[in-house]
Each structure stands twice: as structure tokens, then as C-alpha cells.
Design a protein around this motif. Sequence first.
Motif, PDB file in Angstrom:
ATOM      1  N   PHE A   1       5.840 -18.110  -1.366  1.00 16.75           N
ATOM      2  CA  PHE A   1       5.016 -18.776  -0.347  1.00 16.75           C
ATOM      3  C   PHE A   1       5.611 -20.162  -0.070  1.00 16.75           C
ATOM      4  O   PHE A   1       6.019 -20.860  -0.991  1.00 16.75           O
ATOM      5  CB  PHE A   1       3.569 -18.885  -0.835  1.00 16.75           C
ATOM      6  CG  PHE A   1       2.842 -17.575  -0.801  1.00 16.75           C
ATOM      7  CD1 PHE A   1       2.860 -16.732  -1.907  1.00 16.75           C
ATOM      8  CD2 PHE A   1       2.186 -17.154   0.343  1.00 16.75           C
ATOM      9  CE1 PHE A   1       2.226 -15.504  -1.873  1.00 16.75           C
ATOM     10  CE2 PHE A   1       1.538 -15.926   0.380  1.00 16.75           C
ATOM     11  CZ  PHE A   1       1.569 -15.100  -0.725  1.00 16.75           C
TER      12      PHE A   1
ATOM     13  N   PHE B   1      -1.555  -6.426  -3.847  1.00 20.55           N
ATOM     14  CA  PHE B   1      -1.829  -7.847  -4.121  1.00 20.55           C
ATOM     15  C   PHE B   1      -3.298  -8.203  -3.968  1.00 20.55           C
ATOM     16  O   PHE B   1      -3.846  -8.989  -4.744  1.00 20.55           O
ATOM     17  CB  PHE B   1      -1.000  -8.710  -3.166  1.00 20.55           C
ATOM     18  CG  PHE B   1       0.473  -8.579  -3.404  1.00 20.55           C
ATOM     19  CD1 PHE B   1       1.240  -7.692  -2.654  1.00 20.55           C
ATOM     20  CD2 PHE B   1       1.090  -9.318  -4.405  1.00 20.55           C
ATOM     21  CE1 PHE B   1       2.605  -7.559  -2.890  1.00 20.55           C
ATOM     22  CE2 PHE B   1       2.454  -9.189  -4.646  1.00 20.55           C
ATOM     23  CZ  PHE B   1       3.211  -8.300  -3.886  1.00 20.55           C
TER      24      PHE B   1
ATOM     25  N   GLU C   1      -7.580   1.243   4.673  1.00 24.41           N
ATOM     26  CA  GLU C   1      -8.769   0.703   5.366  1.00 24.41           C
ATOM     27  C   GLU C   1      -8.285  -0.244   6.449  1.00 24.41           C
ATOM     28  O   GLU C   1      -7.124  -0.646   6.448  1.00 24.41           O
ATOM     29  CB  GLU C   1      -9.642  -0.050   4.347  1.00 24.41           C
ATOM     30  CG  GLU C   1      -8.902  -1.180   3.658  1.00 24.41           C
ATOM     31  CD  GLU C   1      -9.564  -1.637   2.354  1.00 24.41           C
ATOM     32  OE1 GLU C   1     -10.449  -0.934   1.849  1.00 24.41           O
ATOM     33  OE2 GLU C   1      -9.159  -2.697   1.860  1.00 24.41           O
TER      34      GLU C   1
ATOM     35  N   GLY D   1       0.798  -1.218   0.000  1.00 19.69           N
ATOM     36  CA  GLY D   1       0.000   0.000   0.000  1.00 19.69           C
ATOM     37  C   GLY D   1       0.828   1.263   0.000  1.00 19.69           C
ATOM     38  O   GLY D   1       0.390   2.303  -0.499  1.00 19.69           O
TER      39      GLY D   1
ATOM     40  N   GLY E   1      -6.445   6.356   5.633  1.00 16.20           N
ATOM     41  CA  GLY E   1      -6.372   7.296   4.516  1.00 16.20           C
ATOM     42  C   GLY E   1      -5.283   6.862   3.560  1.00 16.20           C
ATOM     43  O   GLY E   1      -4.637   5.829   3.751  1.00 16.20           O
TER      44      GLY E   1
HETATM   45  N1  APR Z   1      -2.411   4.155   0.999  1.00 11.44           N
HETATM   46  C1  APR Z   1      -2.414   3.356   2.098  1.00 11.44           C
HETATM   47  N2  APR Z   1      -2.780   2.045   2.072  1.00 11.44           N
HETATM   48  C2  APR Z   1      -3.148   1.542   0.876  1.00 11.44           C
HETATM   49  C3  APR Z   1      -3.161   2.307  -0.315  1.00 11.44           C
HETATM   50  C4  APR Z   1      -2.762   3.665  -0.222  1.00 11.44           C
HETATM   51  N3  APR Z   1      -2.754   4.477  -1.286  1.00 11.44           N
HETATM   52  N4  APR Z   1      -3.596   1.505  -1.330  1.00 11.44           N
HETATM   53  C5  APR Z   1      -3.829   0.289  -0.795  1.00 11.44           C
HETATM   54  N5  APR Z   1      -3.567   0.307   0.532  1.00 11.44           N
HETATM   55  C6  APR Z   1      -3.682  -0.791   1.487  1.00 11.44           C
HETATM   56  C7  APR Z   1      -4.847  -1.721   1.218  1.00 11.44           C
HETATM   57  O1  APR Z   1      -6.014  -1.262   1.899  1.00 11.44           O
HETATM   58  C8  APR Z   1      -4.332  -3.041   1.800  1.00 11.44           C
HETATM   59  O2  APR Z   1      -4.715  -3.167   3.176  1.00 11.44           O
HETATM   60  O3  APR Z   1      -2.520  -1.574   1.362  1.00 11.44           O
HETATM   61  C9  APR Z   1      -2.809  -2.926   1.717  1.00 11.44           C
HETATM   62  C10 APR Z   1      -2.202  -3.837   0.669  1.00 11.44           C
HETATM   63  O4  APR Z   1      -2.441  -5.169   1.077  1.00 11.44           O
HETATM   64  P1  APR Z   1      -1.875  -6.366   0.199  1.00 11.44           P
HETATM   65  O5  APR Z   1      -2.229  -6.138  -1.239  1.00 11.44           O
HETATM   66  O6  APR Z   1      -2.317  -7.628   0.873  1.00 11.44           O
HETATM   67  O7  APR Z   1      -0.290  -6.216   0.303  1.00 11.44           O
HETATM   68  P2  APR Z   1       0.646  -6.628   1.508  1.00 11.44           P
HETATM   69  O8  APR Z   1      -0.064  -6.499   2.818  1.00 11.44           O
HETATM   70  O9  APR Z   1       1.912  -5.868   1.330  1.00 11.44           O
HETATM   71  O10 APR Z   1       0.925  -8.194   1.204  1.00 11.44           O
HETATM   72  C11 APR Z   1       1.860  -8.834   2.059  1.00 11.44           C
HETATM   73  O11 APR Z   1       1.707 -10.839   0.724  1.00 11.44           O
HETATM   74  O12 APR Z   1       1.527 -11.801  -1.309  1.00 11.44           O
HETATM   75  C12 APR Z   1       2.413 -11.505  -0.308  1.00 11.44           C
HETATM   76  O13 APR Z   1       4.708 -11.245  -0.607  1.00 11.44           O
HETATM   77  C13 APR Z   1       3.486 -10.593  -0.811  1.00 11.44           C
HETATM   78  O14 APR Z   1       4.651  -8.908   0.452  1.00 11.44           O
HETATM   79  C14 APR Z   1       3.368  -9.378   0.081  1.00 11.44           C
HETATM   80  C15 APR Z   1       2.598  -9.886   1.277  1.00 11.44           C
END
Ligand code: APR
Length: 232
Positions: free
Chosen positions: A148, A21, A200, A11, A214
Motif C-alpha cells: 500500500f 483479504f 457476492e 477470490g 457464485g
Molecule cells: N469464488 C468467487 N469469489 C470469491 C470466492 C469464491 N470461492 N471466495 C471469495 N470470493 C470473493 C469475495 O466475495 C470477495 O469479493 O473474492 C473477493 C475477495 O476480495 P478481497 O479479499 O478484497 O481480495 P481482492 O479483491 O483480491 O483484494 C485486492 O487488496 O489488499 C490488497 O493487494 C491486496 O491484491 C489485493 C487487493
Amino acid sequence: MDKIVILTGAGISAESGLGTFRDKDGLWTRYPIEDVATPEGFARNPALVHDFYNQRRAHAAQATPNAAHDALARLQAEYAGTVVIVTQNVDHLHEAAGARDVIHMHGQLARALCDACDHRWDAAAVMAPDDPCPACHAPATRPDVVWFGEFPYHMEDIADHLAGAGLFAAIGTSGNVYPAAGFVQEAAQAGAHTVELNLEPSATVSDFAETRFGAATQIVPDWVETVLSRRA
Ligand code: APR
């Protein structure tokens, strides 16, 4: 001075144009994890996996850090030596923003790994299944990214940082993947104040003492200002 440990996820790089993701059009909605992010998937079809990471590497190479990356680099500079960034991300945007103490627990797109001899080196922009390892020359090269079923990197160092944390923040992560999703509880057990900064509520939102919701480019600079003003 207690340590400040910051965990970041996809995020924080979203506003730099890099996909997350699990959001509605996230990477895992377009590519099956078992095909592109597991050792079994790589063994089945290395060309498909290299293509997936070649695309992500090219995309990440074009991305620039955003105000959230910049704010964390500033916090590190102001608290020299006591702010550690543990990132789940494989991009280099923290470093591009000037951050120094960055731990890549899931590896890095910019690095390659030899499955035969464990040698690591800076990855070529485009990798292919038969690329020879520069050390042992075996055609066994892969992206140096944690898949994974594999162990994240630097877990002992991360545990040491969490044990000494006075402040723990998780930024831009959904809290779905362990061990990273459990860091907030380790930090809280060490007596740290914990804060979640996310678009969120994450899956582990109830583990945090404080939450700020935010877009990262809005809430992270504000939060860094708050931390710096408390120190002043
Ligand atoms: N600002 C803040 N948060 C954001 C934004 C933004 N502009 N855009 C998205 N998000 C938040 C989303 O609400 C979500 O909770 O970022 C989070 C992204 O979550 P994931 O897509 O699950 O990514 P992440 O938590 O980094 O995944 C962890 O999973 O698949 C594996 O290795 C991969 O490192 C990754 C790990």
C-alpha cells in the motif's frame, strides 16, 4: 478480434485453499495492513514482514490451480493472443494452470527485490532481513510484492489492453482497491461488455453490464463456455 481482458482477485484462488483479504476470516482480519503490507511496516520490522510472506509463499507453493484457473487458461488457448489476464494475486496459480499472458500488477510471492539496486530474482522459499542481494550484495532484500502506498506494476500495458478490450471480466475481487477497481470503467469507456463474476456483489457491482454470482469453480467454467459458444 477485440481483446478479452480478465482481472482476477483473491477470490479465484480461495477454492485452492489460499486466503482472501477482506472476507470474514481474511488475511487483513488477522494481520494489520500497516505492519505487513506497507514500506513503513517493513522498515519498522523487516523480520515480521518476511515471516508473513514466508508463510504465504509456503502456503502458495502447496496450492494447486482450481477449475476457474483451468477455464481461463483454456480460454486463452482458444483465443490465442487476444486474452490477457491481469491479476492482483501474488500466487502462481494462473501459470500453473497453463495460462501464458499473465500480468502481476501487485508483484509475485515467488520473486525478490533489492531495495538498494532494484535487482529482481527468484525468491528463496524462506527470506530473511539480512539476505544479501545477489547483484549488489547489500542486505536490502524484500518480497517483490507491491505494498500500500506503492505503484502497481505494468500500468501502461494494462491501460493499453483496456483501451482495446471488447470484453472485460472481473473475477473474485471485492472492488475495494484502486487502480484495479477502476478498470471496469476504463473498459466500458472503450466500448467493452463488462461482467463481474464473484461470490457476492463487489463494491463496484453497479459499474458492470452483467453479473454472475457464485463460487468461481462453478461460474467461471460456465462463463468461459458461454464466451466460446458465442464465438463458434
Ligand atoms: N469464488 C468467487 N469469489 C470469491 C470466492 C469464491 N470461492 N471466495 C471469495 N470470493 C470473493 C469475495 O466475495 C470477495 O469479493 O473474492 C473477493 C475477495 O476480495 P478481497 O479479499 O478484497 O481480495 P481482492 O479483491 O483480491 O483484494 C485486492 O487488496 O489488499 C490488497 O493487494 C491486496 O491484491 C489485493 C487487493
